[in-house]
Design a protein around this motif. Sequence first.
Motif, PDB file in Angstrom:
ATOM      1  N   GLN A   1       2.230   1.806  -3.509  1.00 56.22           N
ATOM      2  CA  GLN A   1       1.197   2.339  -4.401  1.00 56.22           C
ATOM      3  C   GLN A   1       0.966   3.821  -4.132  1.00 56.22           C
ATOM      4  O   GLN A   1       0.799   4.611  -5.062  1.00 56.22           O
ATOM      5  CB  GLN A   1      -0.108   1.562  -4.238  1.00 56.22           C
ATOM      6  CG  GLN A   1      -0.059   0.169  -4.809  1.00 56.22           C
ATOM      7  CD  GLN A   1      -1.334  -0.610  -4.516  1.00 56.22           C
ATOM      8  OE1 GLN A   1      -2.138  -0.228  -3.680  1.00 56.22           O
ATOM      9  NE2 GLN A   1      -1.492  -1.728  -5.202  1.00 56.22           N
ATOM     10  N   LEU A   2       0.962   4.192  -2.872  1.00 59.08           N
ATOM     11  CA  LEU A   2       0.769   5.603  -2.520  1.00 59.08           C
ATOM     12  C   LEU A   2       1.935   6.453  -3.009  1.00 59.08           C
ATOM     13  O   LEU A   2       1.736   7.552  -3.539  1.00 59.08           O
ATOM     14  CB  LEU A   2       0.591   5.748  -1.011  1.00 59.08           C
ATOM     15  CG  LEU A   2       0.293   7.155  -0.500  1.00 59.08           C
ATOM     16  CD1 LEU A   2      -1.000   7.689  -1.106  1.00 59.08           C
ATOM     17  CD2 LEU A   2       0.206   7.158   1.012  1.00 59.08           C
ATOM     18  N   ARG A   3       3.162   5.952  -2.866  1.00 56.80           N
ATOM     19  CA  ARG A   3       4.330   6.693  -3.365  1.00 56.80           C
ATOM     20  C   ARG A   3       4.244   6.870  -4.882  1.00 56.80           C
ATOM     21  O   ARG A   3       4.537   7.948  -5.403  1.00 56.80           O
ATOM     22  CB  ARG A   3       5.618   5.965  -2.992  1.00 56.80           C
ATOM     23  CG  ARG A   3       6.146   6.307  -1.628  1.00 56.80           C
ATOM     24  CD  ARG A   3       7.578   5.817  -1.432  1.00 56.80           C
ATOM     25  NE  ARG A   3       7.730   4.381  -1.630  1.00 56.80           N
ATOM     26  CZ  ARG A   3       7.558   3.458  -0.679  1.00 56.80           C
ATOM     27  NH1 ARG A   3       7.213   3.815   0.533  1.00 56.80           N
ATOM     28  NH2 ARG A   3       7.722   2.181  -0.949  1.00 56.80           N
TER      29      ARG A   3
ATOM     30  N   ALA B   1       0.828  -1.207   0.000  1.00 55.25           N
ATOM     31  CA  ALA B   1       0.000   0.000   0.000  1.00 55.25           C
ATOM     32  C   ALA B   1       0.862   1.257   0.000  1.00 55.25           C
ATOM     33  O   ALA B   1       0.562   2.236  -0.688  1.00 55.25           O
ATOM     34  CB  ALA B   1      -0.931  -0.006   1.215  1.00 55.25           C
ATOM     35  N   ALA B   2       1.962   1.229   0.750  1.00 53.95           N
ATOM     36  CA  ALA B   2       2.861   2.381   0.785  1.00 53.95           C
ATOM     37  C   ALA B   2       3.511   2.612  -0.581  1.00 53.95           C
ATOM     38  O   ALA B   2       3.658   3.758  -1.021  1.00 53.95           O
ATOM     39  CB  ALA B   2       3.935   2.185   1.850  1.00 53.95           C
TER      40      ALA B   2
ATOM     41  N   GLU C   1      -6.275   7.602  -8.763  1.00 47.32           N
ATOM     42  CA  GLU C   1      -7.637   7.235  -8.403  1.00 47.32           C
ATOM     43  C   GLU C   1      -8.583   7.631  -9.529  1.00 47.32           C
ATOM     44  O   GLU C   1      -8.254   8.436 -10.398  1.00 47.32           O
ATOM     45  CB  GLU C   1      -8.034   7.920  -7.100  1.00 47.32           C
ATOM     46  CG  GLU C   1      -7.266   7.396  -5.912  1.00 47.32           C
ATOM     47  CD  GLU C   1      -7.683   8.047  -4.611  1.00 47.32           C
ATOM     48  OE1 GLU C   1      -8.548   8.955  -4.614  1.00 47.32           O
ATOM     49  OE2 GLU C   1      -7.133   7.633  -3.579  1.00 47.32           O
TER      50      GLU C   1
ATOM     51  N   ARG D   1       1.552   6.955  -6.714  1.00 48.53           N
ATOM     52  CA  ARG D   1       0.478   7.911  -6.996  1.00 48.53           C
ATOM     53  C   ARG D   1       0.947   9.338  -6.758  1.00 48.53           C
ATOM     54  O   ARG D   1       0.703  10.233  -7.570  1.00 48.53           O
ATOM     55  CB  ARG D   1      -0.720   7.584  -6.116  1.00 48.53           C
ATOM     56  CG  ARG D   1      -1.872   8.515  -6.318  1.00 48.53           C
ATOM     57  CD  ARG D   1      -3.101   8.047  -5.549  1.00 48.53           C
ATOM     58  NE  ARG D   1      -4.032   9.132  -5.487  1.00 48.53           N
ATOM     59  CZ  ARG D   1      -4.356   9.770  -4.369  1.00 48.53           C
ATOM     60  NH1 ARG D   1      -3.856   9.398  -3.211  1.00 48.53           N
ATOM     61  NH2 ARG D   1      -5.210  10.763  -4.407  1.00 48.53           N
ATOM     62  N   VAL D   2       1.641   9.559  -5.652  1.00 44.10           N
ATOM     63  CA  VAL D   2       2.137  10.904  -5.329  1.00 44.10           C
ATOM     64  C   VAL D   2       3.144  11.362  -6.377  1.00 44.10           C
ATOM     65  O   VAL D   2       3.105  12.510  -6.837  1.00 44.10           O
ATOM     66  CB  VAL D   2       2.745  10.929  -3.907  1.00 44.10           C
ATOM     67  CG1 VAL D   2       3.530  12.203  -3.660  1.00 44.10           C
ATOM     68  CG2 VAL D   2       1.656  10.760  -2.864  1.00 44.10           C
TER      69      VAL D   2
ATOM     70  N   GLU E   1      -9.199  11.358 -10.183  1.00 45.76           N
ATOM     71  CA  GLU E   1      -8.057  12.047 -10.785  1.00 45.76           C
ATOM     72  C   GLU E   1      -7.972  11.747 -12.283  1.00 45.76           C
ATOM     73  O   GLU E   1      -7.690  12.643 -13.082  1.00 45.76           O
ATOM     74  CB  GLU E   1      -6.774  11.642 -10.062  1.00 45.76           C
ATOM     75  CG  GLU E   1      -6.763  12.079  -8.618  1.00 45.76           C
ATOM     76  CD  GLU E   1      -5.843  11.266  -7.732  1.00 45.76           C
ATOM     77  OE1 GLU E   1      -5.615  11.712  -6.599  1.00 45.76           O
ATOM     78  OE2 GLU E   1      -5.357  10.200  -8.151  1.00 45.76           O
TER      79      GLU E   1
END
Length: 135
Positions: free
Chosen positions: A24-26, A21-22, A103, A28-29, A106
Amino acid sequence: MLKLVGAVLLMGGASVIGFSAAAQLRARVRCLRAFAGALEYIERELRFRLTPVPAILNGLKGIDNKPAGSFFAACSKSLEKLGEKPLSRLWRESLDQTGLPLEEEEIRLLAELGDIVGRYDAEGQREAFALARER
């Protein structure tokens, strides 16, 4: 002993899910930052140099960020079909091809932006890019 093995497996599984999850978040950012920079670049090109949109897209295809750079490279490549299809459709097809780690909202925002690209005057496009970057 069996309880200990179960606890270790449970903690290991939770750790893998957390690290995934981390990551994927990185991603995305990173992608959002690249798009924010690209939208700012487009906005400035339209405001100060009045550069045509196809030339701007060609200039953006070399972005280092993989998903955003891939998107603009696909847009640039699809400009060969510009007479056959409108730019808005080419933009959306490029969005679909690249599989951005964003997402749904976006991606929808970027797709809506594609409806404006090349369709309105420079000031209208600039305002749309500024609003999209803000959002």
